[in-house]
Each structure stands twice: as structure tokens, then as C-alpha cells.
Design a protein around this motif. Sequence first.
Motif, PDB file in Angstrom:
ATOM      1  N   LEU A   1      35.994  30.731  38.343  1.00 22.45           N
ATOM      2  CA  LEU A   1      36.983  30.656  37.485  1.00 22.45           C
ATOM      3  C   LEU A   1      38.321  31.173  38.381  1.00 22.45           C
ATOM      4  O   LEU A   1      39.341  30.786  37.974  1.00 22.45           O
ATOM      5  CB  LEU A   1      36.924  31.800  36.314  1.00 22.45           C
ATOM      6  N   GLY A   2      38.045  31.644  39.378  1.00 23.46           N
ATOM      7  CA  GLY A   2      39.077  31.997  40.311  1.00 23.46           C
ATOM      8  C   GLY A   2      38.831  33.210  41.163  1.00 23.46           C
ATOM      9  O   GLY A   2      37.873  34.083  40.523  1.00 23.46           O
ATOM     10  N   PRO A   3      39.359  33.578  42.505  1.00 24.27           N
ATOM     11  CA  PRO A   3      38.943  34.571  43.202  1.00 24.27           C
ATOM     12  C   PRO A   3      39.365  36.035  42.646  1.00 24.27           C
ATOM     13  O   PRO A   3      40.236  35.966  41.793  1.00 24.27           O
ATOM     14  CB  PRO A   3      39.587  34.164  44.512  1.00 24.27           C
ATOM     15  N   THR A   4      38.388  36.806  42.771  1.00 27.14           N
ATOM     16  CA  THR A   4      38.462  38.139  42.177  1.00 27.14           C
ATOM     17  C   THR A   4      39.122  38.895  43.411  1.00 27.14           C
ATOM     18  O   THR A   4      39.358  40.310  43.291  1.00 27.14           O
ATOM     19  CB  THR A   4      37.417  38.814  41.666  1.00 27.14           C
ATOM     20  N   GLY A   5      39.613  38.440  44.411  1.00 24.52           N
ATOM     21  CA  GLY A   5      40.331  39.362  45.582  1.00 24.52           C
ATOM     22  C   GLY A   5      41.796  39.343  45.202  1.00 24.52           C
ATOM     23  O   GLY A   5      42.568  38.321  45.084  1.00 24.52           O
ATOM     24  N   VAL A   6      42.074  40.662  44.817  1.00 23.93           N
ATOM     25  CA  VAL A   6      43.626  40.790  44.179  1.00 23.93           C
ATOM     26  C   VAL A   6      44.475  41.112  45.292  1.00 23.93           C
ATOM     27  O   VAL A   6      45.621  41.059  44.813  1.00 23.93           O
ATOM     28  CB  VAL A   6      43.295  41.944  43.301  1.00 23.93           C
ATOM     29  N   GLY A   7      44.211  40.980  46.487  1.00 22.89           N
ATOM     30  CA  GLY A   7      45.246  41.233  47.464  1.00 22.89           C
ATOM     31  C   GLY A   7      44.950  42.709  48.308  1.00 22.89           C
ATOM     32  O   GLY A   7      44.626  43.345  47.647  1.00 22.89           O
ATOM     33  N   HIS A   8      45.852  42.843  49.376  1.00 23.96           N
ATOM     34  CA  HIS A   8      45.920  43.839  50.046  1.00 23.96           C
ATOM     35  C   HIS A   8      44.446  44.553  50.490  1.00 23.96           C
ATOM     36  O   HIS A   8      44.311  45.627  50.635  1.00 23.96           O
ATOM     37  CB  HIS A   8      46.670  45.004  49.478  1.00 23.96           C
ATOM     38  N   GLY A   9      43.434  43.517  50.914  1.00 25.93           N
ATOM     39  CA  GLY A   9      42.169  44.024  51.026  1.00 25.93           C
ATOM     40  C   GLY A   9      41.201  44.206  50.280  1.00 25.93           C
ATOM     41  O   GLY A   9      40.229  45.072  50.557  1.00 25.93           O
ATOM     42  N   VAL A  10      41.569  44.086  48.813  1.00 23.63           N
ATOM     43  CA  VAL A  10      40.781  44.732  47.538  1.00 23.63           C
ATOM     44  C   VAL A  10      40.362  43.520  46.620  1.00 23.63           C
ATOM     45  O   VAL A  10      41.057  42.591  46.497  1.00 23.63           O
ATOM     46  CB  VAL A  10      41.655  45.706  46.626  1.00 23.63           C
ATOM     47  N   ALA A  11      38.966  43.578  46.472  1.00 24.10           N
ATOM     48  CA  ALA A  11      38.178  42.599  45.682  1.00 24.10           C
ATOM     49  C   ALA A  11      37.841  43.242  44.438  1.00 24.10           C
ATOM     50  O   ALA A  11      37.298  44.434  44.647  1.00 24.10           O
ATOM     51  CB  ALA A  11      37.485  41.913  46.359  1.00 24.10           C
ATOM     52  N   LEU A  12      37.984  42.808  43.181  1.00 30.93           N
ATOM     53  CA  LEU A  12      37.462  43.249  41.916  1.00 30.93           C
ATOM     54  C   LEU A  12      36.481  42.273  41.206  1.00 30.93           C
ATOM     55  O   LEU A  12      36.716  41.922  40.196  1.00 30.93           O
ATOM     56  CB  LEU A  12      38.727  43.411  41.029  1.00 30.93           C
ATOM     57  N   PRO A  13      35.288  42.111  41.949  1.00 29.89           N
ATOM     58  CA  PRO A  13      34.322  41.049  41.274  1.00 29.89           C
ATOM     59  C   PRO A  13      33.944  41.570  40.119  1.00 29.89           C
ATOM     60  O   PRO A  13      33.584  42.871  40.038  1.00 29.89           O
ATOM     61  CB  PRO A  13      33.334  40.782  42.322  1.00 29.89           C
ATOM     62  N   HIS A  14      33.650  41.055  38.937  1.00 22.78           N
ATOM     63  CA  HIS A  14      33.133  41.270  37.899  1.00 22.78           C
ATOM     64  C   HIS A  14      32.426  40.394  37.088  1.00 22.78           C
ATOM     65  O   HIS A  14      32.790  39.144  37.212  1.00 22.78           O
ATOM     66  CB  HIS A  14      34.273  42.014  36.745  1.00 22.78           C
ATOM     67  N   ALA A  15      31.355  40.842  36.160  1.00 27.07           N
ATOM     68  CA  ALA A  15      30.646  39.726  35.445  1.00 27.07           C
ATOM     69  C   ALA A  15      30.186  40.403  34.213  1.00 27.07           C
ATOM     70  O   ALA A  15      29.946  41.764  34.167  1.00 27.07           O
ATOM     71  CB  ALA A  15      29.445  39.254  36.180  1.00 27.07           C
TER      72      ALA A  15
ATOM     73  N   VAL B   1      38.945  41.117  52.679  1.00 30.74           N
ATOM     74  CA  VAL B   1      38.724  42.292  52.045  1.00 30.74           C
ATOM     75  C   VAL B   1      37.873  43.198  52.443  1.00 30.74           C
ATOM     76  O   VAL B   1      36.938  42.949  53.363  1.00 30.74           O
ATOM     77  CB  VAL B   1      38.306  42.046  50.595  1.00 30.74           C
ATOM     78  N   ASP B   2      38.013  44.534  52.514  1.00 32.63           N
ATOM     79  CA  ASP B   2      37.061  45.592  52.958  1.00 32.63           C
ATOM     80  C   ASP B   2      36.803  46.524  51.552  1.00 32.63           C
ATOM     81  O   ASP B   2      35.960  47.608  51.933  1.00 32.63           O
ATOM     82  CB  ASP B   2      37.656  46.234  54.218  1.00 32.63           C
ATOM     83  N   ILE B   3      37.664  46.574  50.792  1.00 38.40           N
ATOM     84  CA  ILE B   3      37.556  47.542  49.540  1.00 38.40           C
ATOM     85  C   ILE B   3      36.973  46.701  48.418  1.00 38.40           C
ATOM     86  O   ILE B   3      37.544  45.885  47.879  1.00 38.40           O
ATOM     87  CB  ILE B   3      38.475  48.451  49.195  1.00 38.40           C
ATOM     88  N   VAL B   4      35.783  46.843  47.765  1.00 42.70           N
ATOM     89  CA  VAL B   4      35.263  46.014  46.962  1.00 42.70           C
ATOM     90  C   VAL B   4      34.715  46.952  45.738  1.00 42.70           C
ATOM     91  O   VAL B   4      33.765  47.709  45.979  1.00 42.70           O
ATOM     92  CB  VAL B   4      34.138  45.334  47.472  1.00 42.70           C
ATOM     93  N   PHE B   5      35.082  46.860  44.410  1.00 43.19           N
ATOM     94  CA  PHE B   5      34.609  47.379  43.342  1.00 43.19           C
ATOM     95  C   PHE B   5      34.192  46.393  42.433  1.00 43.19           C
ATOM     96  O   PHE B   5      34.921  45.654  41.864  1.00 43.19           O
ATOM     97  CB  PHE B   5      35.873  48.316  42.619  1.00 43.19           C
ATOM     98  N   GLY B   6      32.847  46.256  42.264  1.00 43.83           N
ATOM     99  CA  GLY B   6      32.228  45.469  41.393  1.00 43.83           C
ATOM    100  C   GLY B   6      32.031  46.089  39.949  1.00 43.83           C
ATOM    101  O   GLY B   6      31.637  47.393  39.764  1.00 43.83           O
ATOM    102  N   LEU B   7      32.147  45.342  38.817  1.00 44.38           N
ATOM    103  CA  LEU B   7      32.215  45.856  37.518  1.00 44.38           C
ATOM    104  C   LEU B   7      31.067  44.816  36.943  1.00 44.38           C
ATOM    105  O   LEU B   7      31.070  43.845  36.573  1.00 44.38           O
ATOM    106  CB  LEU B   7      33.549  45.782  36.673  1.00 44.38           C
TER     107      LEU B   7
ATOM    108  N   PHE C   1      30.520  50.165  44.066  1.00 45.05           N
ATOM    109  CA  PHE C   1      31.860  50.214  45.061  1.00 45.05           C
ATOM    110  C   PHE C   1      31.179  50.054  46.463  1.00 45.05           C
ATOM    111  O   PHE C   1      30.042  50.872  46.805  1.00 45.05           O
ATOM    112  CB  PHE C   1      32.576  51.642  45.044  1.00 45.05           C
ATOM    113  N   ILE C   2      31.583  49.254  47.247  1.00 45.09           N
ATOM    114  CA  ILE C   2      31.312  48.958  48.788  1.00 45.09           C
ATOM    115  C   ILE C   2      32.575  49.024  49.598  1.00 45.09           C
ATOM    116  O   ILE C   2      33.658  48.281  49.329  1.00 45.09           O
ATOM    117  CB  ILE C   2      30.561  47.602  48.769  1.00 45.09           C
ATOM    118  N   LEU C   3      32.276  49.831  50.568  1.00 48.14           N
ATOM    119  CA  LEU C   3      33.693  49.774  51.764  1.00 48.14           C
ATOM    120  C   LEU C   3      32.903  48.881  52.679  1.00 48.14           C
ATOM    121  O   LEU C   3      32.122  49.470  53.369  1.00 48.14           O
ATOM    122  CB  LEU C   3      34.031  51.264  52.130  1.00 48.14           C
ATOM    123  N   LEU C   4      33.623  47.893  53.207  1.00 48.63           N
ATOM    124  CA  LEU C   4      33.163  47.127  54.374  1.00 48.63           C
ATOM    125  C   LEU C   4      33.893  47.692  55.637  1.00 48.63           C
ATOM    126  O   LEU C   4      35.031  47.889  55.649  1.00 48.63           O
ATOM    127  CB  LEU C   4      33.469  45.552  54.167  1.00 48.63           C
TER     128      LEU C   4
END
Length: 154
Positions: free
Chosen positions: A53-67, A96-102, A79-82
Amino acid sequence: MQISSILRPEAVKVISSTSSKKRLLHDLGDLAASVHHVDPTRAVEALMERETLGPTGVGHGVALPHARLGDIDEVRGVFILLEKPVNFDAVDRQPVDIVFGLFAPEDAGVEHLKALALVSRTLREASICKKLRANTDPQTLYTILTEGQSVQAA
């Protein structure tokens, strides 16, 4: 709502590197399965469906994938830190290196949106992201995530 109500300390992980966005989504699904007892295959499928539907990478190295998932009864996070950023098709084209999945129940309405807004507000704070990137201990990362949110609420 507080981050501590959706994120458990054992749901925070540091990964030295991952090969791709798809592999990272699998890592999120595996972490959600181990901590929140969801079906890992379904979790990954739901994350991938959402990404179409559209990428969940919100910018500044942060992604908020959710489902949304059928086998979960409340909003839960992982939460994953890469240590090595990965291309995530983010809006600013930065890796991205900061990933918070919901993960939310299929019928979760406003709770899912509230959780997403809370995490987004927290990770929009450059000082919090800087602290996260400066640490590789999962317990310290959990503390930064949960204290940062408490300070903002005060």
C-alpha cells in the motif's frame, strides 16, 4: 497509552545486519512470534501486504511497519535496531536502522491508530533516535523507548 503497554523488554532486539527489507520483515515476524505468540508466516505476510500500500519507512532512518492479525487480541510491538542500515524504500530514500513493528487485532480501530501515532511521535524525536543509535544493549534500548515517551507526556 504508553509504549510500555505495547512493547515488552524481550521484544527488543539488535541485529548486526540484514540482507534486505524482506529479510527484515521476516525478522520482525519471527520476533513477534517468539514474544507475542503470533503465527510468524501470517505476520510476515500481513507486513508485506501492508508494504504494497506504500512504504512504512517514514524517513530519517526510521521504519514503522505495521499490520493487523487475527491471532492477537491487543496491539503489540517489536523493536529492532540494525547496526548496518538497510534499504527500506523510505520516503526520503535513506536506509533504515530503527524499526518499530506494530501488530494489531483485525478489528482494532482507534487503538491501532493511537499506537502508531505514539510510536511515530516518539521516534520523530531526533534526541531519542540518537540515543537509540548509540546503544546496542536491548534493555537500554527498551528503557530509552519507554522513558522517552514518559518524558514527552509530562
